[in-house]
Design a protein around this motif. Sequence first.
Motif, PDB file in Angstrom:
ATOM      1  N   HIS A 169     -99.075 -11.531 104.836  1.00 57.80           N
ATOM      2  CA  HIS A 169     -99.002 -11.138 103.420  1.00 57.80           C
ATOM      3  C   HIS A 169     -99.394  -9.682 103.182  1.00 57.80           C
ATOM      4  O   HIS A 169    -100.320  -9.159 103.780  1.00 57.80           O
TER       5      HIS A 169
ATOM      6  N   ASP B 103    -107.578  -9.084 106.469  1.00 63.15           N
ATOM      7  CA  ASP B 103    -106.879 -10.039 105.604  1.00 63.15           C
ATOM      8  C   ASP B 103    -105.988  -9.293 104.610  1.00 63.15           C
ATOM      9  O   ASP B 103    -106.441  -8.962 103.535  1.00 63.15           O
ATOM     10  N   ASP B 104    -104.765  -8.944 104.919  1.00 60.15           N
ATOM     11  CA  ASP B 104    -104.113  -9.469 106.091  1.00 60.15           C
ATOM     12  C   ASP B 104    -103.511  -8.336 106.918  1.00 60.15           C
ATOM     13  O   ASP B 104    -102.422  -8.459 107.469  1.00 60.15           O
TER      14      ASP B 104
ATOM     15  N   GLU C  90     -99.994 -13.583  97.924  1.00 59.85           N
ATOM     16  CA  GLU C  90    -100.639 -14.710  98.604  1.00 59.85           C
ATOM     17  C   GLU C  90    -102.016 -14.969  98.014  1.00 59.85           C
ATOM     18  O   GLU C  90    -102.459 -16.105  97.925  1.00 59.85           O
ATOM     19  N   GLU C  91    -102.700 -13.896  97.628  1.00 58.70           N
ATOM     20  CA  GLU C  91    -104.086 -14.022  97.179  1.00 58.70           C
ATOM     21  C   GLU C  91    -104.171 -14.418  95.694  1.00 58.70           C
ATOM     22  O   GLU C  91    -103.341 -14.001  94.888  1.00 58.70           O
TER      23      GLU C  91
ATOM     24  N   ASP D 244    -102.429 -14.819 109.486  1.00 58.61           N
ATOM     25  CA  ASP D 244    -103.356 -14.470 108.412  1.00 58.61           C
ATOM     26  C   ASP D 244    -104.763 -14.375 108.984  1.00 58.61           C
ATOM     27  O   ASP D 244    -105.337 -15.375 109.405  1.00 58.61           O
TER      28      ASP D 244
HETATM   29 ZN   LIG Z   1    -105.016 -13.825 103.817  1.00 56.01          ZN
END
Ligand SMILES: [Zn+2]
Length: 407
Positions: free
Chosen positions: A98, A125-126, A159-160, A188
Motif C-alpha cells: 500500500h 508500513d508500508d 489501506e490505512e 505489508d
Molecule cells: Zn500497512
Amino acid sequence: MPSALKTSPSLTVRHLMSSVEVARAFRFFETHADAITDEHIRICSIPASPFGERERAEYLSRKFASLGLTEVEVDEEGNCLGLLKGASRSPLMVVSAHLDTVFSPGTDFTVVQKGNKLLAPGIADDGCGLAALIALVQAIQTEQIRSEGSILFVGTVGEEGEGNLRGVRHLFTRGRWASQVDSFLSFDGPGVERITNRALGSRRYRVEITGPGGHSWGDFGLPNPVHALGRAISRLAAYPAPKEPRTTFNAGRIEGGTSVNSIPRKAGMEVDLRSTAETELRRLDAFFRRAMRDAVDEENAKRRAGDPELKLKLDLFGERPSGETPVDSPLVELAIETTRLLGFEPRLDQSSTDSNLPISLGIPAITLGAGGTSGYSHTLDEWYDPRDRDKGLKRGLLVILGTVGLR
Ligand SMILES: [Zn+2]
C-alpha cells in the motif's frame, strides 16, 4: 480457481529452489541489497498521506514502466498498476503493497539513516512492501524469469484508517481487472515468518445526537444530547462480547456541549467495532444500532409534553469485512512450506490488511512481511532495518512463482 500448482506445495517449492532462474534471482537480492535500500529511501521520501498518495503512485508507475511492465496506469481510484505478462493471462495473481501512510499532510517524510536503521514515517508500513514490489520486478526482469500465468503488480491507495480499503475495493469491484484476479498477495510491514491468512473485520461509526438546546435551569426538562450519549455508552459498555471468537468494541472519542450551564445542542462519538468472525461482527453491529436508538428514545421519553425530540444520526465511515483463506488452501500451504524451507517457523496471523477485501469475495489472499525488522510503526519514530531483507524477498518470489508457475 485456475492454478499452476499441480503437485504438492512442498514439491513445488523444492522444484523452484532447484531451478537456475530462481538461484539467479536469489543472488540478485543478495548482491543488490544496497540498491534496493536506495530505492526504498527514494519512494518513502515522497509524501503519501491518506487521500494524498498521487505523487507516490506516479513515481511507482514510472518505475513500473521503466522496468518493462505493460498496461501501466494510475487508475480512477489512484492505485498504480503494472502487468508482468506470462505465457497466458491466467492464473492472474495480484502482488501488492500500500502507498498510503497514517500520517497527515505536512508530515516530514525525509528518510534519515542511523547506523543500520532507516528512520521515517511509513518507512516500514508500508515502505518495505513498496520496496519489495520494485525489487521483485527488477529481479524477475533482470534474470529473465518467465512465468506461466501473469502477475499484476499494484500499489494500492487507502489501506490505512479512513481510507477504508478504498484502493483494493475499487480494484476488485469496479476496476477493469475486477473479475479476472485468481489470487492475491500483499506485502505489508517487515518479517519473514508471519502469514496473515485471516482478515480482522471492523465497523466504525460516527454517532451524532442533536436537540434544541437551552438553559440548564430555565429549560430543564428538555432532552439533553449528552445525557442521551451517556445512556448510549452505558448500553454499549454492557455488551457481552465473546472472548472466542474475539470481539471488541470501543467508544474512542466523544464530544459535545458548550458550557456547564447550557443544555447542549449536540453530542457525538466515534465507535470501533471488531470481530474475527463476520457473524459476531453483525450481531455486535445490530446490538450497537439498537442501543443507540433505545438510548435516544429513553431520553426523549422523559421530555416535557410538546418539547422537540432529539435526533440520532449514525454514519458508518469504516467497514472492513472479516473472513479467512483456509489453512489447507494451496496459497496458504505454499506460504507455509516456503517459510519452512527457507529455515523459518511460519506463524499464521490475523490482521486487518488489503487482503480483507479479496478474502471477503472468496479469492485466496494472504499478506506477508517483506523481510527486515522494524519498530514504532504508525508513529513519527518509525524505523526499518533492512538486514536480512533478502529472506523476505526470496519467500515472496517463491510464493508468487509457486502460484503462477515457472515456465
Ligand atoms: Zn500497512
